[in-house]
Motif scaffolding. Structure first.
Motif, short mmCIF file in Angstrom:
data_model
loop_
_atom_site.label_atom_id
_atom_site.label_comp_id
_atom_site.label_asym_id
_atom_site.label_seq_id
_atom_site.Cartn_x
_atom_site.Cartn_y
_atom_site.Cartn_z
N THR B 8 17.48 -18.38 -3.77
CA THR B 8 16.44 -18.99 -2.93
C THR B 8 16.03 -18.02 -1.84
O THR B 8 16.73 -17.07 -1.52
CB THR B 8 16.95 -20.30 -2.29
N LEU B 9 14.83 -18.28 -1.33
CA LEU B 9 14.29 -17.46 -0.26
C LEU B 9 14.33 -18.29 1.02
O LEU B 9 13.81 -19.41 1.04
CB LEU B 9 12.84 -17.08 -0.55
N SER B 10 14.94 -17.75 2.07
CA SER B 10 14.87 -18.42 3.37
C SER B 10 13.63 -17.92 4.08
O SER B 10 13.54 -16.73 4.39
CB SER B 10 16.10 -18.09 4.21
N LEU B 11 12.70 -18.82 4.29
CA LEU B 11 11.42 -18.39 4.85
C LEU B 11 11.15 -19.04 6.20
O LEU B 11 11.57 -20.18 6.45
CB LEU B 11 10.27 -18.78 3.90
N THR B 12 10.45 -18.30 7.05
CA THR B 12 9.92 -18.88 8.27
C THR B 12 8.42 -18.95 8.09
O THR B 12 7.76 -17.93 7.86
CB THR B 12 10.26 -18.00 9.49
N LEU B 13 7.88 -20.15 8.14
CA LEU B 13 6.45 -20.34 7.89
C LEU B 13 5.75 -20.69 9.18
O LEU B 13 6.14 -21.64 9.87
CB LEU B 13 6.24 -21.48 6.88
N ASN B 14 4.70 -19.91 9.50
CA ASN B 14 3.85 -20.26 10.64
C ASN B 14 2.54 -20.77 10.06
O ASN B 14 1.76 -19.99 9.51
CB ASN B 14 3.61 -19.04 11.51
N ILE B 15 2.33 -22.07 10.14
CA ILE B 15 1.19 -22.68 9.46
C ILE B 15 0.21 -23.22 10.49
O ILE B 15 0.60 -23.85 11.48
CB ILE B 15 1.67 -23.83 8.53
N TRP B 16 -1.08 -22.95 10.24
CA TRP B 16 -2.12 -23.35 11.18
C TRP B 16 -2.29 -24.88 11.19
O TRP B 16 -2.42 -25.51 10.15
CB TRP B 16 -3.46 -22.72 10.79
N ARG B 17 -2.29 -25.41 12.40
CA ARG B 17 -2.46 -26.86 12.58
C ARG B 17 -3.68 -27.07 13.46
O ARG B 17 -3.78 -26.46 14.53
CB ARG B 17 -1.19 -27.39 13.25
N GLN B 18 -4.63 -27.83 13.01
CA GLN B 18 -5.85 -28.08 13.80
C GLN B 18 -6.39 -29.45 13.41
O GLN B 18 -6.66 -29.70 12.24
CB GLN B 18 -6.90 -26.98 13.53
N SER B 19 -6.59 -30.33 14.40
CA SER B 19 -6.92 -31.70 14.03
C SER B 19 -8.39 -31.89 13.66
O SER B 19 -8.73 -32.85 12.97
CB SER B 19 -6.51 -32.67 15.15
N GLY B 20 -9.26 -31.02 14.10
CA GLY B 20 -10.66 -31.18 13.73
C GLY B 20 -11.48 -29.97 14.11
O GLY B 20 -10.97 -29.03 14.73
N PRO B 21 -12.78 -29.96 13.72
CA PRO B 21 -13.62 -28.78 13.94
C PRO B 21 -13.77 -28.41 15.41
O PRO B 21 -13.95 -27.24 15.74
CB PRO B 21 -14.98 -29.18 13.37
N ASP B 22 -13.71 -29.39 16.29
CA ASP B 22 -13.98 -29.10 17.70
C ASP B 22 -12.73 -29.02 18.57
O ASP B 22 -12.82 -28.96 19.79
CB ASP B 22 -14.95 -30.14 18.27
N ASP B 26 -3.38 -24.26 16.52
CA ASP B 26 -2.31 -23.31 16.78
C ASP B 26 -1.32 -23.31 15.61
O ASP B 26 -1.36 -24.21 14.77
CB ASP B 26 -1.58 -23.67 18.07
N PHE B 27 -0.47 -22.32 15.59
CA PHE B 27 0.51 -22.26 14.52
C PHE B 27 1.66 -23.23 14.79
O PHE B 27 2.04 -23.44 15.94
CB PHE B 27 1.08 -20.85 14.37
N GLU B 28 2.21 -23.79 13.71
CA GLU B 28 3.38 -24.64 13.80
C GLU B 28 4.44 -23.95 12.93
O GLU B 28 4.13 -23.53 11.81
CB GLU B 28 3.04 -26.01 13.21
N THR B 29 5.63 -23.82 13.43
CA THR B 29 6.65 -23.06 12.70
C THR B 29 7.60 -23.99 11.94
O THR B 29 8.06 -24.99 12.48
CB THR B 29 7.43 -22.17 13.68
N HIS B 30 7.84 -23.65 10.68
CA HIS B 30 8.76 -24.42 9.85
C HIS B 30 9.66 -23.46 9.08
O HIS B 30 9.22 -22.38 8.71
CB HIS B 30 7.98 -25.28 8.84
N SER B 31 10.90 -23.89 8.83
CA SER B 31 11.77 -23.08 7.98
C SER B 31 11.87 -23.77 6.64
O SER B 31 11.80 -24.99 6.55
CB SER B 31 13.18 -22.99 8.55
N LEU B 32 12.01 -22.94 5.61
CA LEU B 32 12.08 -23.53 4.27
C LEU B 32 12.93 -22.66 3.35
O LEU B 32 12.88 -21.43 3.41
CB LEU B 32 10.66 -23.65 3.69
N GLU B 33 13.70 -23.33 2.52
CA GLU B 33 14.40 -22.63 1.43
C GLU B 33 13.52 -22.80 0.21
O GLU B 33 13.31 -23.92 -0.26
CB GLU B 33 15.77 -23.28 1.16
N ALA B 34 12.97 -21.71 -0.30
CA ALA B 34 12.04 -21.82 -1.42
C ALA B 34 12.58 -21.10 -2.63
O ALA B 34 13.36 -20.14 -2.51
CB ALA B 34 10.68 -21.25 -1.04
#
Ligand code: FES
Lengths: 222, 255
Positions: B8-22, B26-34
């Motif tokens: 498995t790969l231990s990953l740190t994911l920085n995923i863009w979070r934005q609630s709407g166009p206006d 910002d990035f939200e960080t999650h860890s995952l075993e993939a």
């Protein structure tokens, strides 16, 4: 007239004019360089060449106005296109990787272009305007040029301008052909080679002049 | 890591979070075993399942066929549209392209013409409007024509087919330092301009599509060719030269 206006309102139309004015200016740079080569035979040869140009009288004036127009149109269009692109991505990537196809030259077109604009203003006020005003400092134009480009500050400005020119041309030539639609697998590689080679030759040609003068002891101090 | 699918790969994911166009994102960080065998989107599915299990909002991202043919998936992964593999859509990208311990940044395609609707989903309808402005041919109704009535040189058929491979994902826009849509528009213009069926609308197509492209707020082309490197279908920038020719020709011939 309507068709022309429509053409100039699109980015592709404006880029076509940008490419044509750019290629014309490239032609001028070649002629200018060949003229400057007269300095290899001494300031007298250079002054003779300059005098021949002066003797053209009204023809020279038309050519100068034409050149100025080319510069103004080229720079104006480049700035307007640049603004369009700036506005096209107001919120930039937080993490940005290069895809590996753009080059230092392609990414610095605006900077090298602006640097050339500044260089041009210095260059023209130094020689052309003074000459037209009858300033005695440029009565012996060849000597004035030699002193200017071999003085420490003059050499730095000159070399800076030449490097900007070289980088600008490095991207500009093949880019102009692409913009004009003159790209075909049969000759695209040749266009790229010739573009790169002519950018390099022109840079070396201009750079060789002050270096030759310095090494042969004809510099500012002599 | 050929074949070792059990590691498995231990990953740190920085995923863009934005609630709407206006709203600002910002990035939200999650860890995952993939697992290296997962596709990139399957990896995001797992992230979302975990979030849902915790009662949290999953990330919105676009996808449809997951076969690399529909053009719905997007994402800028570590700064590259569709991630690190060349000529590979995000849905066809696999986690074996990453290493254990990697930090992965995931953002939406960015351009003024592609507003972020939510998280990683962007509005790519400007590309549809460019198509509507000329990316069609007129077809007469009635009995079908004999298939061989229209001779098409093999070379043109091949070039048209290459251009038609464009899936309209918008990676060219995403990769372009100027956010230009030239490669997309050029592929569509070329595809039809090369074929006799496209001839009747040849002039209005080139003019209409180029004008629509500008009207949508895309940038201009400075021939960096970053688009070609990012294109999951390997569309060539020769098509851009062709469109420039088509546009020049159309401007001269239009009345
Ligand atoms: S989801 Fe269809 S191309 Fe990626």
């Amino acid at each position: 007239m309507h068709a022309l206006r429509r053409f100039l309102e699109t980015s592709v139309g404006r880029k076509t004019v940008l490419a044509i004015t750019g290629l014309s200016l490239f032609g001028f740079v070649i002629v200018h360089l060949l003229g400057n080569f007269a300095l290899f035979s001494g300031t007298e040869a250079f002054n003779e060449y300059a005098q021949k140009l002066e003797d053209l009288g009204p023809v020279l004036m038309v050519a100068e106005v034409g050149l100025l127009t080319l510069f103004v149109v080229h720079m104006g269009l480049a700035l307007s296109l640049h603004r369009q692109s700036r506005e096209a991505r107001p919120d930039d990537y937080r993490i940005r990787a290069n895809m590996g196809r753009s080059t230092v030259a392609s990414r610095s077109m605006l900077i090298t272009g602006l640097a050339l604009g500044v260089f041009l203003v210095i260059h023209i006020t130094d020689f052309r305007i003074k000459k037209i005003m009858g300033d005695p400092a440029v009565a012996d134009l060849g000597q004035a040029v030699v002193e200017r480009i071999t003085s420490p500050l003059g050499l730095v400005i000159y070399m800076g301008g030449i490097i900007a020119l070289g980088l600008h041309l490095r991207h500009a030539l093949q880019s102009a052909f692409q913009t004009l639609g003159l790209s075909h697998p049969r000759y695209a590689d040749n266009v790229r080679y010739v573009s790169a080679a002519s950018a390099a030759l022109i840079t070396l040609g201009f750079a060789a002049i002050p270096l030759y003068l310095l090494f042969t002891g004809q510099g500012a101090s002599s | 890591m050929g074949g070792h699918n059990d590691e498995t790969l231990s990953l740190t994911l920085n995923i863009w979070r934005q609630s709407g166009p206006d709203t600002a994102g910002d990035f939200e960080t999650h860890s995952l075993e993939a697992s290296p065998a997962m596709s990139f989107l399957e990896m995001l599915d797992v992230v979302n399942e975990n979030l849902q299990r915790e009662g949290r909002e999953p990330f919105a991202f676009d996808h449809d066929c997951r076969e690399g043919i529909c053009g719905m998936c997007s994402l800028v992964i570590n700064g590259k549209p569709h991630g690190p593999e060349s000529e590979t859509t995000t849905c066809q990208l696999h986690m074996r392209s990453f290493n254990d311990g990697d930090v992965i940044w995931i953002e939406p395609f960015r351009a003024k013409a592609f507003p972020v609707l939510r998280d990683l989903i962007i509005d790519r309808s400007p590309l549809d409007r460019i198509i509507q402005a000329g990316g069609y041919v007129s077809v007469n109704t009635g009995a079908p024509q004999d298939a061989n009535a229209l001779p098409i040189p093999k070379q043109n058929a091949d070039l048209a087919m290459d251009a038609a491979a464009c899936i309209g994902c918008g990676a060219c826009v995403a990769a372009c330092p100027n956010a230009a849509a030239m490669l997309f528009t050029a592929a569509k213009v070329s595809h039809l301009a090369l074929l006799p069926q496209g001839a009747p609308e040849r002039v209005s197509r080139a003019l209409g599509m180029v004008e629509q492209m500008d009207a949508e707020g895309f940038g201009h082309c400075t021939n960096h060719y970053e688009c070609m490197a990012a294109c999951p279908k390997g569309i060539s920038t020769d098509n851009i030269a062709r469109m420039n020719r088509e546009y020049l020709r159309a401007s001269i011939l239009s009345r």
